[in-house]
Design a protein around this motif. Sequence first.
Motif, PDB file in Angstrom:
ATOM      1  N   ASN A   1      54.484  -7.255 -48.656  1.00 48.63           N
ATOM      2  CA  ASN A   1      55.115  -5.928 -48.615  1.00 48.63           C
ATOM      3  C   ASN A   1      55.723  -5.626 -47.255  1.00 48.63           C
ATOM      4  O   ASN A   1      56.059  -4.481 -46.968  1.00 48.63           O
ATOM      5  N   SER A   2      55.846  -6.646 -46.421  1.00 43.10           N
ATOM      6  CA  SER A   2      56.330  -6.404 -45.067  1.00 43.10           C
ATOM      7  C   SER A   2      57.728  -5.805 -45.085  1.00 43.10           C
ATOM      8  O   SER A   2      58.622  -6.287 -45.794  1.00 43.10           O
ATOM      9  N   THR A   3      57.900  -4.740 -44.321  1.00 41.16           N
ATOM     10  CA  THR A   3      59.232  -4.125 -44.228  1.00 41.16           C
ATOM     11  C   THR A   3      59.909  -4.501 -42.907  1.00 41.16           C
ATOM     12  O   THR A   3      61.011  -4.051 -42.623  1.00 41.16           O
ATOM     13  N   ALA A   4      59.192  -5.310 -42.109  1.00 46.82           N
ATOM     14  CA  ALA A   4      59.780  -5.762 -40.839  1.00 46.82           C
ATOM     15  C   ALA A   4      60.946  -6.704 -41.125  1.00 46.82           C
ATOM     16  O   ALA A   4      61.027  -7.294 -42.204  1.00 46.82           O
ATOM     17  N   ASP A   5      61.834  -6.804 -40.150  1.00 43.88           N
ATOM     18  CA  ASP A   5      62.953  -7.744 -40.317  1.00 43.88           C
ATOM     19  C   ASP A   5      62.416  -9.164 -40.471  1.00 43.88           C
ATOM     20  O   ASP A   5      61.513  -9.578 -39.742  1.00 43.88           O
ATOM     21  N   ALA A   6      62.980  -9.903 -41.390  1.00 42.69           N
ATOM     22  CA  ALA A   6      62.588 -11.316 -41.551  1.00 42.69           C
ATOM     23  C   ALA A   6      63.150 -12.114 -40.377  1.00 42.69           C
ATOM     24  O   ALA A   6      64.115 -11.690 -39.733  1.00 42.69           O
ATOM     25  N   PRO A   7      62.561 -13.269 -40.084  1.00 40.33           N
ATOM     26  CA  PRO A   7      63.120 -14.110 -39.012  1.00 40.33           C
ATOM     27  C   PRO A   7      64.589 -14.450 -39.315  1.00 40.33           C
ATOM     28  O   PRO A   7      64.973 -14.538 -40.481  1.00 40.33           O
TER      29      PRO A   7
ATOM     30  N   TRP B   1      74.958 -12.932 -40.814  1.00 40.65           N
ATOM     31  CA  TRP B   1      74.287 -13.649 -41.912  1.00 40.65           C
ATOM     32  C   TRP B   1      72.816 -13.234 -41.868  1.00 40.65           C
ATOM     33  O   TRP B   1      72.111 -13.555 -40.922  1.00 40.65           O
ATOM     34  N   LYS B   2      72.363 -12.527 -42.887  1.00 38.54           N
ATOM     35  CA  LYS B   2      71.000 -11.973 -42.854  1.00 38.54           C
ATOM     36  C   LYS B   2      70.043 -12.819 -43.689  1.00 38.54           C
ATOM     37  O   LYS B   2      70.444 -13.467 -44.648  1.00 38.54           O
ATOM     38  N   SER B   3      68.772 -12.746 -43.302  1.00 35.94           N
ATOM     39  CA  SER B   3      67.732 -13.435 -44.067  1.00 35.94           C
ATOM     40  C   SER B   3      67.301 -12.527 -45.217  1.00 35.94           C
ATOM     41  O   SER B   3      66.254 -11.890 -45.173  1.00 35.94           O
TER      42      SER B   3
END
Lengths: 474, 174
Positions: free
Chosen positions: A177-183, A262-264
């Motif tokens: 459920n992480s809402t942090a930005d992915a690497p 380009w997003k993860s």
Amino acid sequence: MEQIISKGAKQSVLAYLGTACVVLLLLMIFGLTMRAAQAGGLAIPAEIFYQLMTAHGIGMVGIAGMCGAAIMWYFLGQYVKLSTPIFLLNIGLFLIGVVLILGAIFIGGFASAWTFLYPLPAMSGGAWTSGSAVIYLSGVLLIGVGFLLFHLDTGWAILKQYGSLGKALGWPQLFGNSTADAPPPTVVASTMVLIVNVLGLVSGASILVISIVNILVPEFGIDPLLGKNMIFFFGHVFINATIYMSVIAVYEILPRYTGRPWKSSKPFLLAWTCSTLFVVIVYPHHLLMDINMPTWMAVMGQVISYLSGIPVLVVTAFGALAYVHRSGLSWGMPASLLFLAVFGWAAGVIPAIVDGTISVNLVLHNTQWVPGHFHTYLLLGVVPMAMGFMYYISNNEGSGLDRAGLWAFIVGGYGFIFTFLWAGKEGVPRRFAEHLPEWMAVDAMGAAFAALTILGVVIFAISFLSRIGKIAKA
Amino acid sequence: MQDLAWAISLWLMALLAITFIYVVMKSGDKADASAVQSGAGKIRATLFWLILIAGVPVTMVTLTDLPYAAQSDATAQIVTAEGSQFNWDISPTTIVAGKPVEFHVTAADATHGFAIFDDTMTLLTQTQAMPEYTNILKYTFSKAGTYKVLCLEYCGSGHHVMSAEITVVAAGGM
């Protein structure tokens, strides 16, 4: 992301790229020589043909690895702290390995093809000595050790920054459920390559050592089918890893031209997690004609070959299309080459998947269809990725001559691979020093297209090498 | 089969090329990134399901007739073939058309590839010839003639000269 790279680090990357440029051209000339010989236009002894073939194969695999490593290290170093001495140690071991390999081949006569299929290195049929076989295998082993150290360094840096490989692959965002930005994509791709290539390199190193011992102590041997599995696992993983390292150039550079980062995304993370698994377990598709392999492994080889196409086509190729579509992009050399590279990779997947079908493999395995498909994603995928990176790093959008070189590369490259695919369809075996007269017309066309491709790469190389001193000082 | 493989590859590569060329032609226009990405997301989802829907039956159909012999066929003609640098030792070399053949293929030294070509040099079938293993390759020749055996796994400096012939005669011709 802003460029933050030290002068020394940049010079190290340039050392990789400069070496790659020169060696690539030399090996392309070897390739042209082989096609010209098959066409009957050049008379070379079979022994020399197979030596050139061995050097061309192992050299191209090594160069693809060096280009991929340079791209990955350059961009990954902007997110994690990497070691320049280890990066330089890798190229040092590579160059020593190259000297050993070239000596073994052109002085010792070693010619077991780059795949050194066990137990062939020990069974030369009088063509090479045991000593040259040991030197060749030791050279490859040395290069493998360099790459292993390189990946261990990237692994150490990634773990320090992200805590675990799962986190670096974006699993908390993908499965939790992480809402942090992915690497960022570069970290995700580098983590995938780290995982698969360490496994591949360990397998490769093991069979290399076994082969060396087998040559020195012939009583010591292993099951040839097990040896074959180890070699193809290593070879498949390593060559695929070169593409997965090089595609980082697309993720990092193309957005600078499109203005669309380009997003993860979740599909991106899922694709890379799937690819991590697929690359490891798909290798039995190289062994479909080994009837003694367990049938479930052959079926897995086919099914995973099919599935492997999805991340490439639906995520990376489609992603590139979506990022470029109506972006207002102006086509300089870096963007052109990188976009061309994505097409080459995706296009190469198609004949590869077709050949991964067991019933098709029965009539295409080890024909020229095979170099046809792998040249599509290596010559027309990895090479333009590397060249696009070279133009980018030298801030060179290209002249009219560069664009002429690009067209020569496109026309020559695609003409070249289609002569291979056509010949494969016609049943022409790969790795034959001499061809039947009815095969020679297509060979001659292949040689002509190869010459045109080389012309394109010569222009790219001159453009880069003429600026390398200036870039190094900047 | 080879022609089908060629046609499928060519058409799919052409379709991909047309898509890339279309995007290049439209790349000079400037549109809002989020609008493009949103539309692309829907197309991507459709593409994914299309590939999956097409891929499942293709996979199932292509996996129905595998060339892996579970066990020997008592009625088959048995032919032994041993590869060595750079010869084939095949016995017998004359067989009958229309009746299943089992090639028991092995190697004496390095790995070789046992591949059968017809008189037009079309590749009919193959298996690997490995030391310490016997691979059983099943094939039924539909017509009489002379067939060529070539090595399709690189095995050293005489790899390309490693060939042999098999004669297939019509039923009742032996």
